[in-house]
Design a protein around this motif. Structure first.
Motif: not given
Length: 126
Positions: A67-87
């Motif tokens: 996650l990339t989070v701004a100081r005010d709590g807004r999520v400015t980015g989210a990605r799967v960095a390591a998969s669980s193996g299940s889509a």
């Protein structure tokens, strides 16, 4: 069915830190690291409340979301960095981020415009 994040910790890094004055800033850096760890724990708790195990699925797994989070709590980015193996579980982790909405704001003392967190999200059926 339930989603769980027990025993997990969100690790994070701040953006915008320079190299000059690192030796003199060491005590402040530890304080900032502590503040960021506390903020990461609050973020993890908010995301755990938003987790839902995908309907009609079986099995368990852990997804590491960056996650990339701004100081005010807004999520400015989210990605799967390591998969669980299940889509389906990977998608459920990103859905939890969206469902959580704005995250807790950064505590006073964290000055970078945004921070990155590696958040483990564990899904299992009880």
């Amino acid at each position: 069915p339930a989603a769980a994040a027990a025993g997990a910790a969100a690790a994070g890094t701040g953006a915008g830190r320079g190299r000059a004055g690192q030796a003199a800033a060491a005590p402040a850096a530890r304080s900032a690291a502590s503040l960021q760890a506390e903020w990461g724990a609050a973020i993890l708790a908010r995301l755990a409340r938003a987790q839902r195990y995908p309907a009609g699925r079986h099995g368990s797994g852990t997804v590491r979301v960056e996650l990339t989070v701004a100081r005010d709590g807004r999520v400015t980015g989210a990605r799967v960095a390591a998969s669980s193996g299940s889509a389906a579980l990977d998608r459920a982790a990103l859905d939890a981020v969206a469902r959580a909405g704005r995250l807790p704001p950064a505590p006073a003392g964290l000055e970078a415009p945004h921070y990155r967190f590696a958040v483990p999200m564990t899904f299992r059926q009880d």
